[in-house]
Design a protein around this motif. Sequence first.
Motif, PDB file in Angstrom:
ATOM      1  N   LEU A 138       0.356  -1.386  -0.129  1.00 27.18           N
ATOM      2  CA  LEU A 138       0.158  -0.380  -0.408  1.00 27.18           C
ATOM      3  C   LEU A 138       0.709   1.182  -0.101  1.00 27.18           C
ATOM      4  N   ALA A 312     -17.036   8.351   3.684  1.00 27.53           N
ATOM      5  CA  ALA A 312     -16.762   9.908   2.737  1.00 27.53           C
ATOM      6  C   ALA A 312     -16.950  10.373   1.175  1.00 27.53           C
ATOM      7  N   PHE A 373      -8.724   6.914  16.022  1.00 29.22           N
ATOM      8  CA  PHE A 373      -8.867   5.607  16.481  1.00 29.22           C
ATOM      9  C   PHE A 373      -7.963   5.685  17.294  1.00 29.22           C
ATOM     10  N   HIS A 375      -5.476   5.815  21.038  1.00 31.69           N
ATOM     11  CA  HIS A 375      -3.588   5.213  21.158  1.00 31.69           C
ATOM     12  C   HIS A 375      -3.506   5.537  22.484  1.00 31.69           C
ATOM     13  N   ALA A 445      -6.947   5.093  -0.413  1.00 30.98           N
ATOM     14  CA  ALA A 445      -8.361   5.771  -0.095  1.00 30.98           C
ATOM     15  C   ALA A 445      -8.263   7.795  -0.932  1.00 30.98           C
TER      16      ALA A 445
HETATM   17  C1  HEM Z   1     -11.752   7.834   3.571  1.00 28.48           C
HETATM   18  C2  HEM Z   1     -11.002   6.754   4.205  1.00 28.48           C
HETATM   19  C3  HEM Z   1     -10.151   6.495   4.477  1.00 28.48           C
HETATM   20  C4  HEM Z   1     -10.029   7.289   6.343  1.00 28.48           C
HETATM   21  C5  HEM Z   1     -10.508   8.327   6.671  1.00 28.48           C
HETATM   22  C6  HEM Z   1      -9.277   6.148   7.256  1.00 28.48           C
HETATM   23  C7  HEM Z   1      -8.520   6.856   8.681  1.00 28.48           C
HETATM   24  C8  HEM Z   1      -8.323   6.004   9.882  1.00 28.48           C
HETATM   25  C9  HEM Z   1      -7.510   6.451  11.194  1.00 28.48           C
HETATM   26  C10 HEM Z   1      -7.970   7.546  11.329  1.00 28.48           C
HETATM   27  C11 HEM Z   1      -6.807   5.192  11.461  1.00 28.48           C
HETATM   28  C12 HEM Z   1      -6.507   5.149  12.540  1.00 28.48           C
HETATM   29  C13 HEM Z   1      -4.574   6.251  12.595  1.00 28.48           C
HETATM   30  C14 HEM Z   1      -4.505   6.188  13.652  1.00 28.48           C
HETATM   31  O1  HEM Z   1      -4.379   5.642  15.186  1.00 28.48           O
HETATM   32  O2  HEM Z   1      -3.797   7.348  14.206  1.00 28.48           O
HETATM   33  C15 HEM Z   1      -6.446   4.363  10.047  1.00 28.48           C
HETATM   34  C16 HEM Z   1      -6.297   2.611  10.012  1.00 28.48           C
HETATM   35  C17 HEM Z   1      -5.838   2.195   9.632  1.00 28.48           C
HETATM   36  N1  HEM Z   1      -6.413   2.523   8.511  1.00 28.48           N
HETATM   37 FE1  HEM Z   1      -7.590   3.901   7.563  1.00 28.48          FE
HETATM   38  N2  HEM Z   1      -8.925   5.104   7.228  1.00 28.48           N
HETATM   39  C18 HEM Z   1      -8.975   5.428   5.537  1.00 28.48           C
HETATM   40  C19 HEM Z   1      -9.095   4.458   5.056  1.00 28.48           C
HETATM   41  C20 HEM Z   1      -8.415   2.660   4.057  1.00 28.48           C
HETATM   42  C21 HEM Z   1      -8.249   2.174   3.386  1.00 28.48           C
HETATM   43  C22 HEM Z   1      -8.889   2.322   2.136  1.00 28.48           C
HETATM   44  C23 HEM Z   1      -7.251   0.802   3.911  1.00 28.48           C
HETATM   45  C24 HEM Z   1      -7.340  -0.154   3.256  1.00 28.48           C
HETATM   46  C25 HEM Z   1      -6.601   0.211   2.105  1.00 28.48           C
HETATM   47  C26 HEM Z   1      -7.045   1.356   5.944  1.00 28.48           C
HETATM   48  C27 HEM Z   1      -6.917   0.953   6.163  1.00 28.48           C
HETATM   49  C28 HEM Z   1      -5.991   0.659   7.476  1.00 28.48           C
HETATM   50  C29 HEM Z   1      -5.561   0.179   9.164  1.00 28.48           C
HETATM   51  C30 HEM Z   1      -5.068  -1.041   8.234  1.00 28.48           C
HETATM   52  C31 HEM Z   1      -5.592   0.502   9.651  1.00 28.48           C
HETATM   53  C32 HEM Z   1      -5.074   0.118  10.905  1.00 28.48           C
HETATM   54  C33 HEM Z   1      -3.122   1.018  10.779  1.00 28.48           C
HETATM   55  C34 HEM Z   1      -2.951   0.780  12.976  1.00 28.48           C
HETATM   56  O3  HEM Z   1      -3.230   0.282  13.328  1.00 28.48           O
HETATM   57  O4  HEM Z   1      -1.569   0.585  12.536  1.00 28.48           O
HETATM   58  N3  HEM Z   1      -8.202   2.643   5.927  1.00 28.48           N
HETATM   59  N4  HEM Z   1      -7.187   5.125   8.920  1.00 28.48           N
END
Ligand code: HEM
Length: 510
Positions: A138, A312, A373, A375, A445
């Motif tokens: 990614l 979104a 999310f 922490h 995204a």
């Molecule tokens: C508008 C779309 C999206 C938004 C607003 C968004 C937002 C977020 C946020 C706020 C977090 C937490 C970050 C943190 O802990 O500080 C997160 C984690 C994550 N997102 Fe997204 N996300 C989006 C789309 C996606 C997509 C398309 C994927 C995968 C293809 C994805 C995969 C992940 C994963 C795997 C995590 C966990 C990361 C971790 O805990 O290490 N997200 N996302």
Amino acid sequence: MDTSTSALTISLLCLGALFFSLWKSRRQRTSRTLLPPGPKGLPWVGNVLDIDASQPWVTYEEWGKRYGDLTYSRVLGKEYIIVNSEKVAHELLDQRSSIYSDRPRVPSVDLLGLGFTTPTLPYGEEWRRHRKALHLVLNKKESLKYGTMHLQRAHGLLANLLATPQNYEDHFAMFSVALIMELAYGYSVTSEKDPFMANIVQLLSLVVEVATPERSALLGAFPFLAHIPSWMPGGFWKKRANDCRQLVRKVLDDPVQYVRDSMVAGTAKKSMVRDIFQGKEEDLDLGLDKERVTKEVAASVFMAGSETTTSAMLVFLLAMVLQPDVQRKAQEEIDRVVGTDRLPDFGDRPNLPYVEAVLLETIRWIPVSALGFPHTTTADDTYNGMYIPKGVIIIPNVWAMTQDPVRYPEPKVFNPDRYGGKLEDVTLSPAFGFGRRVCPGNHLAEQSLWAVIVSMLATMQIGKATDPSGVEIEVTPKLKSGGAIRPETFPCSIKARSAKAEHLIRASTI
Ligand code: HEM
């Protein structure tokens, strides 16, 4: 050593231990007086009654105005620090990420059999393995390779909207899940009845139903609820959790088996799972865990990526219903740069600055992960003289950050012109989180959202719906929370902009 010397040594050691524990508890008491300010709560339940459960981000924003960038609160025995400023969030979660990258344990997640998902993993070796695999597939360069897939899926969405515009929520959800199915497994979903897709949709809705913040908090406070037999009142958890755990197994195994079979047959399309299986061992370092980790990260992207993307898209649609001028201006730009004889593609993106600003404003206006999310800290810390205890739950209030009136004057107005010529990188938005936990799907995204936004603007006219007597139905935005926050269903009209646009849509999906 004679008896009297040993007695003296033991006495001194005991005395030392006593002084140390007195010093430690005094120090802890002193530190506690330095906790960030916050609302006074009731014994044990804490601030539970002060929080508007339907939109806690608004309560936290108000606390931010009253108590400052860091607000301390206690709810049902758990300690929280809410971060209402983007600057402070970067200073803590980015610059001190070595102690701000853990996640709180959420009992309902384990109960549902979802403890393997990347967003919920504790900060440690297993999480690092996941992130390595996710980064391989990614990262920005890899994400750009999926451009055609985003556009094809966006064109399919246009055709669905043309056929049954009133079902826009279902079409958006189908777009997001099908896109991630293709990305994760190279599997093309063609109908809502597709068996892989049906399992995932059912699992996602179970998760949203069971793992809402209120239910999670309840289970965190009363863990015995998890053990009530499913037939007893209050045994809701057990029944739903059993269903969920069975589905999780299918969602983990079946699509990966599909990729394995297609690799053997030589028909496997580019996908996350295929690329991880074929990835160099020195890049991944997964050893015997490769199969398991691959299954887990593929399933994780559904949990984290599909509902956020759908929400979104709904935010964008709502903005277009409420702001016809913005829509007109974006369409003029597309007509001028792309013309009306073809659909836009990623080659046009650098020449469409206003559309880029619409995307940025969509992410800012209603950030779908309003509370990020959570922490958790893994060590005691101090910030500007305030004490941040080990194990406290840190909530980045992204809502307050994107509604900051100093940085974004009149923040409640959807106004792409606010960026002027200075367009920020969408992936750096606080909406994608902070530090080592920042969203690994951010590049993907923003590309899928751009594809949807530009394709809809190029071909569709979005506006208010009309009642049977032809009067426009006013829309008052209301938000609801599940996994991500989203606008409540609102009436709207979605039509082809012209006969030529309709023809382009039909031709693109043959
Ligand atoms: C508008 C779309 C999206 C938004 C607003 C968004 C937002 C977020 C946020 C706020 C977090 C937490 C970050 C943190 O802990 O500080 C997160 C984690 C994550 N997102 Fe997204 N996300 C989006 C789309 C996606 C997509 C398309 C994927 C995968 C293809 C994805 C995969 C992940 C994963 C795997 C995590 C966990 C990361 C971790 O805990 O290490 N997200 N996302």
